[in-house]
Design a protein around this motif. Structure first.
Motif, short mmCIF file in Angstrom:
data_model
loop_
_atom_site.label_atom_id
_atom_site.label_comp_id
_atom_site.label_asym_id
_atom_site.label_seq_id
_atom_site.Cartn_x
_atom_site.Cartn_y
_atom_site.Cartn_z
N TYR A 191 0.86 -1.19 0.00
CA TYR A 191 0.00 0.00 0.00
C TYR A 191 0.90 1.23 0.00
N MET A 192 0.91 1.99 -1.12
CA MET A 192 1.79 3.15 -1.28
C MET A 192 1.11 4.39 -0.72
N THR A 193 1.79 5.13 0.15
CA THR A 193 1.28 6.40 0.69
C THR A 193 2.18 7.53 0.26
N THR A 194 1.60 8.72 0.06
CA THR A 194 2.36 9.92 -0.31
C THR A 194 2.68 10.71 0.95
N VAL A 195 3.96 11.01 1.14
CA VAL A 195 4.39 11.80 2.31
C VAL A 195 3.98 13.25 2.09
N PRO A 196 3.19 13.84 2.97
CA PRO A 196 2.77 15.25 2.78
C PRO A 196 3.94 16.19 3.00
N PRO A 197 3.88 17.40 2.42
CA PRO A 197 5.00 18.34 2.54
C PRO A 197 5.05 19.02 3.90
N GLN A 198 6.25 19.42 4.29
CA GLN A 198 6.48 20.26 5.46
C GLN A 198 7.45 21.37 5.06
N ILE A 199 7.09 22.63 5.36
CA ILE A 199 7.89 23.78 4.95
C ILE A 199 8.90 24.12 6.04
N ARG A 200 10.13 24.40 5.61
CA ARG A 200 11.14 24.90 6.53
C ARG A 200 10.82 26.37 6.84
N PRO A 201 10.73 26.76 8.11
CA PRO A 201 10.36 28.16 8.44
C PRO A 201 11.30 29.17 7.78
N PHE A 202 10.75 30.33 7.39
CA PHE A 202 11.53 31.38 6.75
C PHE A 202 11.07 32.74 7.28
N HIS A 203 11.86 33.77 7.03
CA HIS A 203 11.51 35.13 7.45
C HIS A 203 12.26 36.13 6.59
N PHE A 204 11.74 37.35 6.52
CA PHE A 204 12.38 38.43 5.78
C PHE A 204 13.48 39.07 6.65
N PRO A 205 14.48 39.69 6.03
CA PRO A 205 15.42 40.51 6.81
C PRO A 205 14.69 41.67 7.48
N THR A 206 15.23 42.16 8.57
CA THR A 206 14.57 43.23 9.34
C THR A 206 15.09 44.62 8.99
N ASP A 207 16.08 44.71 8.10
CA ASP A 207 16.68 46.00 7.79
C ASP A 207 16.29 46.51 6.40
N LEU A 208 15.13 46.12 5.91
CA LEU A 208 14.71 46.52 4.56
C LEU A 208 14.11 47.93 4.59
N SER A 209 14.48 48.73 3.61
CA SER A 209 13.93 50.07 3.46
C SER A 209 13.60 50.31 1.99
#
Length: 253
Positions: free
Chosen positions: A19-37
């Motif tokens: 019985y073949m099952t598909t492994v669901p995705p998991q996202i690696r956490p990300f964030h923007f830089p804090t010094d954007l202008s």
């Protein structure tokens, strides 16, 4: 077990399909830089650290489609990269990446904060008033993070800090007097850019008046008499003389 003819099958020759099952995705956490202008550039990568391929990626900004100048590229089958070549104030907000396959889905969000230097909403301006009048100086600005506004009265040797400052950057002189006359400087800063600074003046107009409203002079008949009229107040002051209600006109020589 047996076939329809009643023959029993050999259990060693039977096969069980996995019985073949598909492994669901998991996202690696990300964030923007804090010094954007404003004017800077940035990118954000949404990576599926787990999950069977094929994967489908989708980006949203504040729950809506991305702005037209935002690019989305993919260098491999398990990530998606969002790129902004020139950050503007309207790019700020919440970005959500959703990845899915036949086994399920996952999503992750990051907030883009665009740092903006102070700009004027209502700049300060010069004021004139009479003694006792209230005077409100405005110094309304905007920016990210919120600018700090301070007022100083400009002195010859030092700056006197004005503490009667409202949250919107304005400050009030409840009852202006001659000592309040002078120049005032408003400064707004939020550590982004050069900040703002403007010097304005307050002119307290003192009406013409006499320190003593009446005066009595004594003179002998035939003696020369000299009467003085010494009004106080801001110039120009025009002086007129009258006697018993009739105006005295100066003689022309």
């Amino acid at each position: 077990c047996s076939d329809p003819d009643g023959n029993r099958s050999d259990p060693l020759n039977s096969a069980v399909l996995p019985y073949m099952t598909t492994v669901p995705p998991q996202i690696r956490p990300f964030h923007f830089p804090t010094d954007l202008s404003s004017g800077s550039r940035t990118r954000l990568t949404c990576e599926a650290r787990e999950g069977d391929i094929p994967l489908t990626f989708h980006w949203e900004h504040e729950g809506r489609d991305l702005l037209p100048d935002i690019m989305v590229t993919s260098m491999d089958s398990f990530s998606s990269t969002l790129s902004i070549s020139m950050v503007r104030e309207e790019h700020g907000g919440n970005y959500t990446c959703t990845v899915q396959n036949t086994g399920g889905s996952d999503h992750h969000s990051a907030v883009l904060i665009v740092n903006v230097p102070p700009t004027w909403i209502i700049p300060p301006s010069n004021h004139s008033c009479r003694p006792g009048d209230p005077v409100m100086f405005h110094c309304m600005v905007t920016g990210v993070p919120s600018p700090t506004v301070t007022w100083h009265k400009v002195e010859t040797a030092s700056h006197q800090l004005m503490h009667r400052v409202f949250a919107n950057g304005s400050f009030l002189i409840a009852s202006a007097g001659p000592d309040d006359e002078g120049e005032y400087e408003c400064e707004a800063s939020n550590s982004i850019g050069q900040g703002l600074r403007r010097v304005v003046s307050l002119n307290v107009i003192v009406a013409a008046h006499f320190r003593d409203s009446t005066a009595t002079y004594h003179a002998r008949v035939g003696q020369k008499a000299s009467l003085e009229c010494d009004p106080e107040g801001d110039q120009p002051i025009i002086v007129h003389w009258s006697k018993n209600g009739s105006r005295i006109h100066p003689k022309k020589h």
